[in-house]
Design a protein around this motif. Structure first.
Motif, PDB file in Angstrom:
ATOM      1  N   SER A  17      33.134  38.236  41.155  1.00 24.66           N
ATOM      2  CA  SER A  17      34.377  38.806  41.686  1.00 24.66           C
ATOM      3  C   SER A  17      34.142  39.228  43.125  1.00 24.66           C
ATOM      4  N   TYR A  19      36.066  41.052  46.307  1.00 24.21           N
ATOM      5  CA  TYR A  19      37.196  41.881  46.693  1.00 24.21           C
ATOM      6  C   TYR A  19      37.292  41.920  48.215  1.00 24.21           C
ATOM      7  N   ASN A  47      32.156  30.389  38.048  1.00 24.85           N
ATOM      8  CA  ASN A  47      33.406  31.107  37.803  1.00 24.85           C
ATOM      9  C   ASN A  47      33.565  32.204  38.848  1.00 24.85           C
ATOM     10  N   LEU A  49      36.354  34.833  41.080  1.00 28.73           N
ATOM     11  CA  LEU A  49      37.634  35.505  41.253  1.00 28.73           C
ATOM     12  C   LEU A  49      37.665  36.083  42.665  1.00 28.73           C
ATOM     13  N   ASN A  51      39.876  38.563  44.878  1.00 28.97           N
ATOM     14  CA  ASN A  51      40.930  39.566  44.801  1.00 28.97           C
ATOM     15  C   ASN A  51      41.522  39.781  46.193  1.00 28.97           C
ATOM     16  N   ASN A  53      44.281  41.853  46.813  1.00 30.61           N
ATOM     17  CA  ASN A  53      45.216  42.981  46.744  1.00 30.61           C
ATOM     18  C   ASN A  53      45.261  43.827  48.011  1.00 30.61           C
ATOM     19  N   LYS A  79      39.739  31.569  40.750  1.00 32.53           N
ATOM     20  CA  LYS A  79      40.994  32.242  40.456  1.00 32.53           C
ATOM     21  C   LYS A  79      41.289  33.229  41.571  1.00 32.53           C
ATOM     22  N   LEU A  80      42.558  33.301  41.975  1.00 30.03           N
ATOM     23  CA  LEU A  80      42.998  34.267  42.976  1.00 30.03           C
ATOM     24  C   LEU A  80      43.772  35.360  42.268  1.00 30.03           C
ATOM     25  N   GLU A  81      43.569  36.590  42.705  1.00 30.66           N
ATOM     26  CA  GLU A  81      44.270  37.718  42.099  1.00 30.66           C
ATOM     27  C   GLU A  81      45.003  38.485  43.189  1.00 30.66           C
ATOM     28  N   LYS A  82      46.294  38.658  42.991  1.00 27.59           N
ATOM     29  CA  LYS A  82      47.135  39.414  43.925  1.00 27.59           C
ATOM     30  C   LYS A  82      48.276  39.991  43.133  1.00 27.59           C
ATOM     31  N   GLU A  83      48.543  41.295  43.312  1.00 29.44           N
ATOM     32  CA  GLU A  83      49.619  41.941  42.557  1.00 29.44           C
ATOM     33  C   GLU A  83      50.969  41.306  42.865  1.00 29.44           C
ATOM     34  N   GLU A  84      51.375  41.328  44.125  1.00 32.51           N
ATOM     35  CA  GLU A  84      52.622  40.718  44.572  1.00 32.51           C
ATOM     36  C   GLU A  84      52.315  40.006  45.880  1.00 32.51           C
TER      37      GLU A  84
END
Length: 87
Positions: A17, A19, A47, A49, A51, A53, A79-84
């Motif tokens: 991960s 960030y 794997n 991620l 982030n 955010n 994988k990309l992670e973003k709230e909005e």
């Protein structure tokens, strides 16, 4: 305002991960790519991620070019992670 920072890199249960905070532009993607590729090759991680955010500026063309290059050179699961996303 933070210009760009890799806030944290955590490896847990087979997932790396990353960030990010601040701006994502071509120069900062180069920094991210260099560190990320080193870790992937050194430890054989597949794997990942990323982030997003805490990103306040996003150069989408440069970032998606990076993702295409990653897919061609490394493969694996990213994988990309973003709230909005409002970029």
């Amino acid at each position: 305002m933070v210009k760009f920072m890799i806030k944290d890199i955590v490896y847990n249960k087979g997932l790396l991960s990353i960030y990010l905070e601040g701006k994502i532009n071509k120069r900062n993607i180069y920094t991210l790519r260099k560190k990320m590729y080193y870790i992937i090759h050194e430890y054989g991680i597949k794997n990942i991620l990323i982030n997003l955010n805490n990103i306040n500026y996003f150069d989408s063309e440069a970032f998606y070019d990076f993702l295409d290059e990653f897919d061609d050179k490394i493969g694996g699961n990213l994988k990309l992670e973003k709230e909005e996303v409002y970029f």
